[in-house]
Each structure stands twice: as C-alpha cells, then as structure tokens.
Design a protein around this motif. Structure first.
Motif, PDB file in Angstrom:
ATOM      1  N   ASN A  10     -26.084 -40.722 -29.003  1.00  0.00           N
ATOM      2  CA  ASN A  10     -25.561 -41.064 -30.321  1.00  0.00           C
ATOM      3  C   ASN A  10     -26.249 -42.286 -30.919  1.00  0.00           C
ATOM      4  OD1 ASN A  10     -23.765 -38.928 -30.383  1.00  0.00           O
ATOM      5  ND2 ASN A  10     -22.109 -40.102 -29.407  1.00  0.00           N
ATOM      6  N   ARG A  13     -29.622 -41.291 -32.565  1.00  0.00           N
ATOM      7  CA  ARG A  13     -29.653 -40.147 -33.482  1.00  0.00           C
ATOM      8  C   ARG A  13     -30.274 -40.513 -34.829  1.00  0.00           C
ATOM      9  NH1 ARG A  13     -24.972 -35.650 -34.316  1.00  0.00           N
ATOM     10  NH2 ARG A  13     -25.815 -34.651 -36.177  1.00  0.00           N
ATOM     11  N   THR A  31     -23.894 -30.432 -31.386  1.00  0.00           N
ATOM     12  CA  THR A  31     -23.069 -31.308 -30.563  1.00  0.00           C
ATOM     13  C   THR A  31     -23.140 -30.878 -29.109  1.00  0.00           C
ATOM     14  OG1 THR A  31     -21.555 -31.676 -32.405  1.00  0.00           O
ATOM     15  CG2 THR A  31     -20.755 -32.236 -30.207  1.00  0.00           C
ATOM     16  N   GLU A  37     -22.521 -38.475 -24.079  1.00  0.00           N
ATOM     17  CA  GLU A  37     -22.214 -38.525 -25.508  1.00  0.00           C
ATOM     18  C   GLU A  37     -23.508 -38.444 -26.306  1.00  0.00           C
ATOM     19  OE1 GLU A  37     -20.006 -41.998 -26.371  1.00  0.00           O
ATOM     20  OE2 GLU A  37     -18.245 -41.388 -25.205  1.00  0.00           O
ATOM     21  N   GLY A  38     -23.656 -37.401 -27.057  1.00  0.00           N
ATOM     22  CA  GLY A  38     -24.863 -37.205 -27.842  1.00  0.00           C
ATOM     23  C   GLY A  38     -24.920 -35.800 -28.394  1.00  0.00           C
ATOM     24  N   SER A  39     -26.132 -35.388 -28.771  1.00  0.00           N
ATOM     25  CA  SER A  39     -26.324 -34.067 -29.358  1.00  0.00           C
ATOM     26  C   SER A  39     -27.694 -33.531 -28.974  1.00  0.00           C
ATOM     27  CB  SER A  39     -26.190 -34.136 -30.890  1.00  0.00           C
ATOM     28  OG  SER A  39     -27.103 -35.093 -31.408  1.00  0.00           O
TER      29      SER A  39
END
Length: 447
Positions: A10, A13, A31, A37-39
């Motif tokens: 995140n 990004r 997602t 936690e991220g994409s």
C-alpha cells in the motif's frame, strides 16, 4: 507481449502508479487478499520492455524481491499497444530483447530432464549411424530433429552473458555427458549392425558419401556451426521458435559424433580423429557465435566484472574456473587447427584449379575436391587429397596425380598424398550438330 503481475504494498502504490502513467503503460490494480496488505498490479508490455519497466518501478521504491510473475500474452487489447511496441523496439542496445530472467528460463526449458536428455542423445546417435551407413541424408535429418543438444549448447553462452556461473558449469557438463553418451550409442549401434550382418564388415565406410562429408573440418561445416550459433541466440532473445535453430545446432554435432562411432568400430583411427576434430570445432564455434550474437543484441553483462566482484573460494567457483580454462584451451587449440586446415584447403583448391586449367587437361571437368587425414598427425603430413574429375574420352591422364602432387607439395610445403578419381561418361550429339561441325571444319580447312 508479456503480462506482468507484481505485488505492490500500500505504501508503494502511489509511486508505482505514477511511474506506470509516465511510461504510458496501461495497468490494473487488484486487491490482494492474504496476510499482506497491498494489491496486484497487472500490465501488458512488449517483451523488450519488461526489464526497463520493472527497473523504473524498483527505482521508485518497489522491493526487487516482491512477488512478480511474467507470462506470455497471446493477445493484449490495450489502447497504446502499438505505440509501446514501436517505442521499445527502437530502444538502444542494452535494452533490446527479452529480460535476463526470461532468456535464462527459455534456455533452461530447451534442456529436458537429465534421463530424457541422455536417452534422446543415444537415440539421435543411433538414427544418425543408420543414416550414415545407408548413405541417407533424410535419416540424418531425422537424427537432427530429435537431438537434444540445442539447450545444453546454447545455455553456456546465455550463462556467460548474464553472468550465471552455475548455468555455464551445468551446460559444460551436460554437453560432455551428452556427447559421450551419443558416441557410446553410435559405437554400440554400429557394432550391432556389423556383427549381425546387417552391414557387411568389409564395407569401405570412408567411401560412403555421408560418412566422407564428416571426416574433416571444412569452410562449409564451419559456416554451419557459426550460423547455428547465431540462429540459436537470436531465437532465444526473441519470440522465434528455438526448435528450428536446434536442428541447425544438431546438424553440426550429431553426424560428427556418429561418424566417430563408425570409425571406432571399423578400427579407423583416422576417421575417429577427423570426426572428433570436426566435432570440437563445431561446438567451440557454436558457443562463440551464440555469445557474440547475444552481446550484439544488447546483453552486455560483464563476466570479468562479475567474477571479480563475486568470486569466493569454493568448490563451485573452482569448478567454474576449471570449465573456463578448459574451454579457453579448447578454443585456442581448435581455432589454430581449424585455421591451419582451412588455409590448407584453400591452397589445395587453388592449386587443383590451376593444374586443371592447363591445356592437356582442358577436356576434364572438376567434380569435387576433398581433403582428409590419412595419419594421426593432421598438422604435419597426414593429409590426403582426393580429386574427382569427369571425362568424355578414353585418354588415361596417367600423369595427372603426379602433376597435382607436385603442385601441392610446392604450394603447401607439405607432403600430400593425391588420389584422382575419374567419372567416365559417353556423349552422343544430335546428327545435325555433328554434320554442322564437320561442315564448319571442312570450310575452315579450305580457307
């Protein structure tokens, strides 16, 4: 095109999105549902742009060890696909072609698992022996198609260019193992055919056309090796099918290995010597040509710098050093021997042509000139020359062999054994042509 998927935390990004937009790369963020936690950022790019785009993202703060997958994209329906392809196709050297990781993977995919690799080496040698003894070019081509040597041969050049020492060592050992197994398979197959009577034991194998073609190096066989190396490297660095270039690589390896096996069974050390010299020449120049081709395409990693920065005293680094030294020694010896033989071959061709241009041999037509070893010292006087000519008269030309030998002794400064082979044929002209010829002769005499 390639579809690149990378995990973007995140906190990275915004920076990743900015870099992709500046480069004009279409992207999607998905997602990621896991403990991180991220994409996932997905974007299609041309093959030659993979490394450049990823480097920009790494410079923007993305971790180089992040989850990354690069796959083939059969079709990419994005607005600027043509613009991206044109832009990255015209980038300067150093950014052309596939990425280091991709070219390494393509080279490794060419080489099957060791048991399969060795099995195909034996099978290709067996088929090549059958083609040689049957004098069948089609069977030899079949042996080339199933030969597995493209991957093991080309991966050495790839490893040297991208500074992968482990790949170089693995390639060298695979080449050695494959050639030994192919040679043994050729010996066993030839021995079986001769002892069971399928092939007469008194057969003059050196007179078989396909066997004689692989007895000694020549400029044409050298050209095959060099072009095979260039074609293989070009196929690896692009989207071209490497299997096509693999046939060319096998053309320079399999028949020579099979010829060495035939010569061993027939107890002809001269045949074995010539085939082994040809085999070594082909392997050396395939590797060199592939390396030069990859460097010219932009893969310019410095092997010397990598060795200097990463060398540690270990068993692996020692094995790498031994492989490099052995290869350099083989390159020097093979190059010197090849140059000497090709120079000798050129002198022979020129002298034969000059001798046949004399008036007394004006009715002869040159069919072929072959040089081959007739002793265990090709660098000295163990060379014979076979000249094949065609004639339409019954004239014996008893002095032709002596005249050729005298000219070759003076030109090459080496004692040479000369064999002359005559192809006799009769010629019958149309009656009208004969009558016109007689009338012209009578008219000339009257004048």
């Amino acid at each position: 095109m390639r579809l690149v998927q990378v995990f973007v935390p995140n906190d990275s990004r915004v920076a990743v999105r900015k870099q992709l937009e500046e480069m004009g790369v279409e992207y999607l963020f998905t997602t990621e549902e896991s403990h991180r936690e991220g994409s996932i950022a997905s974007f299609p790019v041309p093959s030659g742009a993979v490394d450049g785009v990823l480097d920009r993202l790494y410079d923007a703060g993305l971790d180089e060890d992040t989850y990354t997958v690069v796959t083939d994209a059969a079709r990419a329906n994005v607005p600027n696909a043509d613009d991206l392809t044109e832009r990255y196709a015209e980038m300067p050297k150093g950014n052309l072609g596939t990425s280091h990781a991709e070219i390494r993977e393509r080279a490794e995919d060419l080489k099957p698992a060791t048991p399969t690799y060795l099995a195909f080496a034996v099978v290709s040698a067996i088929v090549a022996v059958a083609g040689l003894l049957l004098d069948s070019a089609i069977a030899i081509v079949g042996a080339m198609v199933i030969a597995p040597f493209a991957g093991s041969t080309l991966s050495a050049s790839v490893g040297a260019v991208i500074s992968d020492r482990e790949m170089v060592v693995d390639s060298a050992t695979s080449q050695a193992a494959g050639l030994v197994v192919a040679y043994v398979g050729a010996v066993v197959m030839t021995l079986f055919l001769r002892e069971t009577g399928f092939v007469p034991s008194e057969l003059a194998v050196t007179r078989i056309g396909q066997v004689s073609a692989f007895l000694t190096p020549s400029l044409l066989t050298l050209a095959i090796a060099i072009t095979a190396g260039f074609a293989g490297a070009l196929a690896l660095a692009t989207d071209l099918p490497v299997s096509i270039a693999g046939v060319a690589v096998a053309a320079a390896i399999v028949p020579a290995a099979a010829t060495a096996g035939v010569g061993t069974v027939w107890g002809l050390p001269v045949v074995v010597l010539g085939a082994v010299v040809l085999l070594l020449m082909n392997i050396v120049f395939i590797n060199l040509a592939a390396y030069v081709a990859l460097v010219s395409l932009g893969y310019r990693s410095s092997v010397i710098r990598s060795v200097r920065e990463n060398t540690r005293i270990s068993l692996r680094s020692g094995a790498y050093a031994v492989v490099v030294l052995l290869f350099i020694a083989v390159v020097v010896v093979t190059s010197a021997g090849t140059y000497q033989h090709l120079t000798f071959e050129q002198d022979v061709n020129q002298e034969v042509q000059a001798t046949l241009a004399e008036t007394e041999y004006s009715t002869l037509e040159l069919v072929s000139v072959k040089t081959e070893y007739n002793g265990l010292s090709p660098s000295e006087n163990g060379v014979s020359v076979t000249v094949t000519v065609s004639r339409t008269t019954d004239t014996g030309y008893e002095l032709l062999a002596d005249d050729l030998r005298a000219g070759l002794d003076g030109t090459t400064s080496r004692p040479v054994t000369v064999n002359v082979r005559f192809l006799d044929y009769q010629q019958s002209q149309p009656v009208e042509s004969v009558e016109r010829s007689k009338a012209f002769s009578a008219g000339s005499a009257a004048v």
